[in-house]
Design a protein around this motif. Sequence first.
Motif, PDB file in Angstrom:
ATOM      1  N   ALA A 299    -131.030 -40.051 -44.997  1.00 49.70           N
ATOM      2  CA  ALA A 299    -131.800 -39.230 -44.055  1.00 49.70           C
ATOM      3  C   ALA A 299    -132.942 -38.520 -44.776  1.00 49.70           C
ATOM      4  O   ALA A 299    -134.073 -38.458 -44.275  1.00 49.70           O
TER       5      ALA A 299
ATOM      6  N   LYS B 170    -135.702 -41.147 -45.886  1.00 53.11           N
ATOM      7  CA  LYS B 170    -136.517 -41.588 -44.748  1.00 53.11           C
ATOM      8  C   LYS B 170    -137.510 -40.495 -44.344  1.00 53.11           C
ATOM      9  O   LYS B 170    -138.677 -40.781 -44.042  1.00 53.11           O
ATOM     10  N   THR B 171    -137.065 -39.250 -44.373  1.00 54.66           N
ATOM     11  CA  THR B 171    -137.943 -38.130 -44.010  1.00 54.66           C
ATOM     12  C   THR B 171    -139.106 -38.007 -44.988  1.00 54.66           C
ATOM     13  O   THR B 171    -140.262 -37.844 -44.578  1.00 54.66           O
TER      14      THR B 171
ATOM     15  N   ILE C 279    -145.860 -40.103 -36.614  1.00 54.87           N
ATOM     16  CA  ILE C 279    -144.404 -39.990 -36.555  1.00 54.87           C
ATOM     17  C   ILE C 279    -143.996 -39.660 -35.123  1.00 54.87           C
ATOM     18  O   ILE C 279    -144.534 -38.732 -34.519  1.00 54.87           O
ATOM     19  N   ASN C 280    -143.050 -40.430 -34.596  1.00 55.59           N
ATOM     20  CA  ASN C 280    -142.540 -40.138 -33.262  1.00 55.59           C
ATOM     21  C   ASN C 280    -141.610 -38.934 -33.306  1.00 55.59           C
ATOM     22  O   ASN C 280    -140.890 -38.721 -34.282  1.00 55.59           O
ATOM     23  N   TYR C 281    -141.658 -38.132 -32.239  1.00 53.75           N
ATOM     24  CA  TYR C 281    -140.782 -36.962 -32.154  1.00 53.75           C
ATOM     25  C   TYR C 281    -139.725 -37.203 -31.076  1.00 53.75           C
ATOM     26  O   TYR C 281    -140.064 -37.684 -29.985  1.00 53.75           O
TER      27      TYR C 281
ATOM     28  N   LEU D 234    -141.621 -40.837 -44.447  1.00 57.84           N
ATOM     29  CA  LEU D 234    -142.445 -40.642 -43.250  1.00 57.84           C
ATOM     30  C   LEU D 234    -143.538 -39.608 -43.482  1.00 57.84           C
ATOM     31  O   LEU D 234    -144.688 -39.784 -43.053  1.00 57.84           O
TER      32      LEU D 234
ATOM     33  N   MET E  13    -138.081 -36.900 -34.933  1.00 58.66           N
ATOM     34  CA  MET E  13    -138.157 -37.746 -36.105  1.00 58.66           C
ATOM     35  C   MET E  13    -136.798 -38.391 -36.381  1.00 58.66           C
ATOM     36  O   MET E  13    -135.755 -37.861 -36.018  1.00 58.66           O
ATOM     37  N   THR E  14    -136.864 -39.561 -37.031  1.00 60.23           N
ATOM     38  CA  THR E  14    -135.632 -40.241 -37.407  1.00 60.23           C
ATOM     39  C   THR E  14    -134.783 -39.321 -38.283  1.00 60.23           C
ATOM     40  O   THR E  14    -135.285 -38.722 -39.227  1.00 60.23           O
ATOM     41  N   HIS E  15    -133.503 -39.228 -37.979  1.00 57.55           N
ATOM     42  CA  HIS E  15    -132.541 -38.405 -38.724  1.00 57.55           C
ATOM     43  C   HIS E  15    -132.830 -36.902 -38.608  1.00 57.55           C
ATOM     44  O   HIS E  15    -132.233 -36.119 -39.345  1.00 57.55           O
ATOM     45  N   GLN E  16    -133.713 -36.496 -37.693  1.00 57.43           N
ATOM     46  CA  GLN E  16    -134.023 -35.070 -37.595  1.00 57.43           C
ATOM     47  C   GLN E  16    -132.797 -34.262 -37.175  1.00 57.43           C
ATOM     48  O   GLN E  16    -132.547 -33.181 -37.709  1.00 57.43           O
TER      49      GLN E  16
ATOM     50  N   GLU F  42    -129.733 -34.893 -37.805  1.00 62.33           N
ATOM     51  CA  GLU F  42    -128.828 -34.781 -38.948  1.00 62.33           C
ATOM     52  C   GLU F  42    -129.290 -33.687 -39.908  1.00 62.33           C
ATOM     53  O   GLU F  42    -128.486 -32.913 -40.426  1.00 62.33           O
TER      54      GLU F  42
END
Length: 457
Positions: free
Chosen positions: A312, A315-316, A326-328, A319, A330-333, A335
């Motif tokens: 996580a 990946k952050t 970045i789409n909101y 990005l 965010m991936t793993h946000q 977590e």
Amino acid sequence: MASEGASGAASGGQLQEKLDLSKETDAKIEQARTLVNAGQLPEALALLSALEKQCRVGNDNPSLVRVCEESLKLCRQVGDEDAMVDTIQSLVTRRSQKTSAVKALVQTALPWCVEEPFAPLPVSTDSEIAFRDRLVVVLRDVTDGKLFLERERAQLTRALATIKEQQGDISEAANVLQDVHVETYGSLSKKDKIEFILEQMRLTLAKKDFVRAAIVAGKVSKKNLAEENMKTYKVQFYTLMTIYHRHDKNALDLARDYHAIYLTPHILADGVKWREALQATVVFLALSPYDNEQQDMLNRIALEENLEKLPACKKTIDLLLKKEIINYPMTHQAELEALPVCHEGGEDLAAHWHEVFHRRIIQHNIRVVSVYYKRIHGARLAQLLQLEPARVEKEIASMVSEGSIYAKIDRPKDIVRFSQPKTAEAVLSDWASDIDKLLNLVETTTHLIDKENMTSS
């Protein structure tokens, strides 16, 4: 009768006479012990008091120290607290009392109320607690203003602060420690000084006096914390600093604090602790405003080998370093926001970090758009960022005000311009640079043509 000794230091232009009263001291101390065993403590103390005067006037410091120590030990043996306190106060205030005697009195009584280095003596009964507290106060009064007892005063002050804290008076405990400027004490080691200052920081933060906490924190040398034997204090210091920076809602400083904790050797050796520290570093870097230092830390964290074990976080970081929208959310946000560090300080602070996370993603996306577009319609920009036009305009205005981007909004035409118009001097400079490059190309081409002609002929 005691024999006469060598002459001593000069006083008032005359040599002070030194006597050897060791034999007389041995005899009277033994006599005093006999009296105490017979239940006659006052008589024993009176005997030693008279002997103390002989030793003090005769400048027999070794015997004087023995008499003072024995007086306190006899009081302790009997358990007469009032007699002990009276003896300390009486002997310390004697006319022309020797520093060695005062020091002996304090050091003899100190182990009865304070453990090394700065903790008060653990006791069980109410009477023991009352005696400990009383003795700490008495000894602090004795050590006040005496440079040769500054270490003992630091110990007693720390013990008194702990007593106040145990009684639930955090404010008074912090005030007690504030009176001691331990950084100026030459008799304390670096470890003792840092331990004392860390305790000052802890109590000041517990009191919620954040201004004074920052002042106290400035007394700690980062260079000293970097030493091998200071690694435990280093973690304690930066853990306390996270409390201060969390109160200020300063994400970048929080990232620095957790990164410093992460880089400590014994933290790196603990699989659980380094994960917590590195995750916190990444979270607060993501929450930090964009600037050169934040980008530098992001790039350095991206090179950490341990980052591969935290998908996580990796990946952050990837990005945030890419020049892509970045789409909101965010991936793993989710977590990352579920980590305990995001919830320390209460739910209000957790909600604040959630909102900041959204803002940082919006700002990142606006910076990406400003790289690829010189101008763009506001509606199209809002569509790309999946936001309301009003929110987009608000964030652009905020970023322009902070100086992180250049932008101008033409509301009637709904156009956002990210390219900064050039001044006449800049246009002329660019034109001159282009002409210079063109002439260089012409010259190089002519040279190559001439070279080819000469080779073919």
